[in-house]
Design a protein around this motif. Structure first.
Motif, PDB file in Angstrom:
ATOM      1  N   GLU A   1       0.726  -1.204  -0.123  1.00 47.17           N
ATOM      2  CA  GLU A   1      -0.119   0.020   0.029  1.00 47.17           C
ATOM      3  C   GLU A   1       0.879   1.256   0.041  1.00 47.17           C
ATOM      4  OE1 GLU A   1      -3.161   2.272   2.948  1.00 47.17           O
ATOM      5  OE2 GLU A   1      -2.759   0.075   3.324  1.00 47.17           O
ATOM      6  N   ARG A   2       1.802   1.122   0.846  1.00 49.88           N
ATOM      7  CA  ARG A   2       2.816   2.512   0.858  1.00 49.88           C
ATOM      8  C   ARG A   2       3.482   2.694  -0.340  1.00 49.88           C
ATOM      9  NH1 ARG A   2       7.313   4.608   0.351  1.00 49.88           N
ATOM     10  NH2 ARG A   2       8.454   2.627   0.744  1.00 49.88           N
ATOM     11  N   ILE A   3       4.254   1.571  -0.983  1.00 50.45           N
ATOM     12  CA  ILE A   3       4.897   1.743  -2.354  1.00 50.45           C
ATOM     13  C   ILE A   3       4.081   2.470  -3.258  1.00 50.45           C
ATOM     14  CG2 ILE A   3       5.678   0.344  -3.957  1.00 50.45           C
ATOM     15  CD1 ILE A   3       7.802   0.630  -1.743  1.00 50.45           C
ATOM     16  N   HIS A   4       2.586   1.776  -3.134  1.00 51.14           N
ATOM     17  CA  HIS A   4       1.638   2.286  -4.257  1.00 51.14           C
ATOM     18  C   HIS A   4       1.336   3.883  -3.933  1.00 51.14           C
ATOM     19  CE1 HIS A   4      -1.617   2.294  -7.017  1.00 51.14           C
ATOM     20  NE2 HIS A   4      -2.241   2.832  -6.176  1.00 51.14           N
ATOM     21  N   ARG A   5       1.047   4.062  -2.843  1.00 50.70           N
ATOM     22  CA  ARG A   5       0.704   5.586  -2.158  1.00 50.70           C
ATOM     23  C   ARG A   5       1.589   6.501  -2.673  1.00 50.70           C
ATOM     24  NH1 ARG A   5       1.341   6.784   3.975  1.00 50.70           N
ATOM     25  NH2 ARG A   5       3.369   6.912   2.964  1.00 50.70           N
ATOM     26  N   ASP A   6       3.032   6.123  -2.584  1.00 47.07           N
ATOM     27  CA  ASP A   6       4.190   7.013  -2.909  1.00 47.07           C
ATOM     28  C   ASP A   6       4.847   6.998  -4.342  1.00 47.07           C
ATOM     29  OD1 ASP A   6       3.929   7.631  -0.271  1.00 47.07           O
ATOM     30  OD2 ASP A   6       5.872   6.980   0.658  1.00 47.07           O
ATOM     31  N   GLY A   7       3.880   6.191  -5.180  1.00 45.75           N
ATOM     32  CA  GLY A   7       4.453   6.121  -6.418  1.00 45.75           C
ATOM     33  C   GLY A   7       5.699   5.488  -6.983  1.00 45.75           C
ATOM     34  N   VAL A   8       6.180   4.500  -5.913  1.00 45.21           N
ATOM     35  CA  VAL A   8       7.586   4.117  -6.199  1.00 45.21           C
ATOM     36  C   VAL A   8       7.666   2.800  -7.279  1.00 45.21           C
ATOM     37  CG1 VAL A   8       9.222   2.481  -4.958  1.00 45.21           C
ATOM     38  CG2 VAL A   8       8.068   4.232  -3.642  1.00 45.21           C
ATOM     39  N   ASP A   9       8.451   3.229  -8.240  1.00 51.91           N
ATOM     40  CA  ASP A   9       8.660   1.959  -9.167  1.00 51.91           C
ATOM     41  C   ASP A   9       8.834   0.702  -8.535  1.00 51.91           C
ATOM     42  OD1 ASP A   9       9.331   0.301 -11.388  1.00 51.91           O
ATOM     43  OD2 ASP A   9      11.161   1.188 -11.759  1.00 51.91           O
ATOM     44  N   SER A  10       7.768  -0.142  -8.596  1.00 51.42           N
ATOM     45  CA  SER A  10       7.857  -1.604  -7.806  1.00 51.42           C
ATOM     46  C   SER A  10       8.022  -2.648  -8.720  1.00 51.42           C
ATOM     47  CB  SER A  10       6.612  -1.743  -7.150  1.00 51.42           C
ATOM     48  OG  SER A  10       5.451  -1.831  -8.011  1.00 51.42           O
ATOM     49  N   SER A  11       8.784  -2.384 -10.086  1.00 49.94           N
ATOM     50  CA  SER A  11       8.800  -3.404 -10.716  1.00 49.94           C
ATOM     51  C   SER A  11       9.720  -4.523 -10.442  1.00 49.94           C
ATOM     52  CB  SER A  11       9.150  -2.820 -12.301  1.00 49.94           C
ATOM     53  OG  SER A  11      10.556  -2.119 -12.143  1.00 49.94           O
ATOM     54  N   ALA A  12      10.681  -4.224  -9.573  1.00 47.70           N
ATOM     55  CA  ALA A  12      11.698  -5.171  -9.196  1.00 47.70           C
ATOM     56  C   ALA A  12      11.558  -5.582  -7.937  1.00 47.70           C
ATOM     57  CB  ALA A  12      13.059  -4.741  -9.348  1.00 47.70           C
ATOM     58  N   ILE A  13      10.329  -5.017  -7.187  1.00 43.26           N
ATOM     59  CA  ILE A  13      10.079  -5.284  -5.654  1.00 43.26           C
ATOM     60  C   ILE A  13       9.111  -6.425  -5.383  1.00 43.26           C
ATOM     61  CG2 ILE A  13       9.296  -4.204  -3.541  1.00 43.26           C
ATOM     62  CD1 ILE A  13      10.382  -1.304  -4.604  1.00 43.26           C
TER      63      ILE A  13
END
Length: 163
Positions: free
Chosen positions: A95-107
């Motif tokens: 949720e936090r990663i999405h909220r903060d607009g983090v590139d999560s492609s490798a996470i």
């Protein structure tokens, strides 16, 4: 789930409440800088251990993912895994990663049973943990050290931070 681990698993807690609780009351607008400071400390104190771009990295006790974000930005791994014993903490991290607009492609966030790290032998280049392992009962930590050795590539390193 081990009783000691249940402290970290509260599915009814809002993300902002979790951020305040697990980060010792540090203001939310300071958490990105705090994560960068931890990464800078790893770079300063353990420069020979640092992963190369394209590495596979695993964090033990990822919380809501601030340090994963900082590690990802600094080292550009092809894969970074956030490991946690708390299913609700993993959901809060996503949720936090999405909220903060983090590139999560490798996470990737993975649940951990406190005994076996869900990774194959000799597959991880770098394992790190920041301010987590002091909260884990001794028997589980001792087992975890063996698990870290099992998953690390022969050329890999682990950097473990204790308060």
């Amino acid at each position: 789930m081990e009783t000691a681990f249940k402290t970290w698993d509260n599915p009814n807690e809002a993300l902002e409440e979790v951020e305040r609780r697990i980060h010792d009351g540090v203001p939310l607008d300071k958490l990105h800088n705090r994560a960068l400071a931890y990464v800078n400390a790893l770079c300063t104190y353990f420069p020979w251990t640092l992963p190369n771009p394209g590495s596979a990295i695993l964090e033990i006790g990822s919380g809501v993912g601030y340090i994963i974000e900082a590690i990802f930005q600094r080292f550009q791994p092809h894969k970074i895994i956030g490991l946690d014993i708390s299913p609700s903490m993993l959901e809060k991290a996503k949720e936090r990663i999405h909220r903060d607009g983090v590139d999560s492609s490798a996470i990737q966030f993975l649940a951990y049973d406190g005994i076996h790290i869900p990774a194959s032998d000799d597959t991880i280049d770098y394992v790190y943990s920041v301010a987590c392992l002091q909260h884990v009962p001794k028997a589980f930590v001792y087992n975890l050290f063996g698990e870290i050795l099992r998953i690390l590539k022969p050329s890999g390193y682990a950097a473990l931070h204790f308060l």
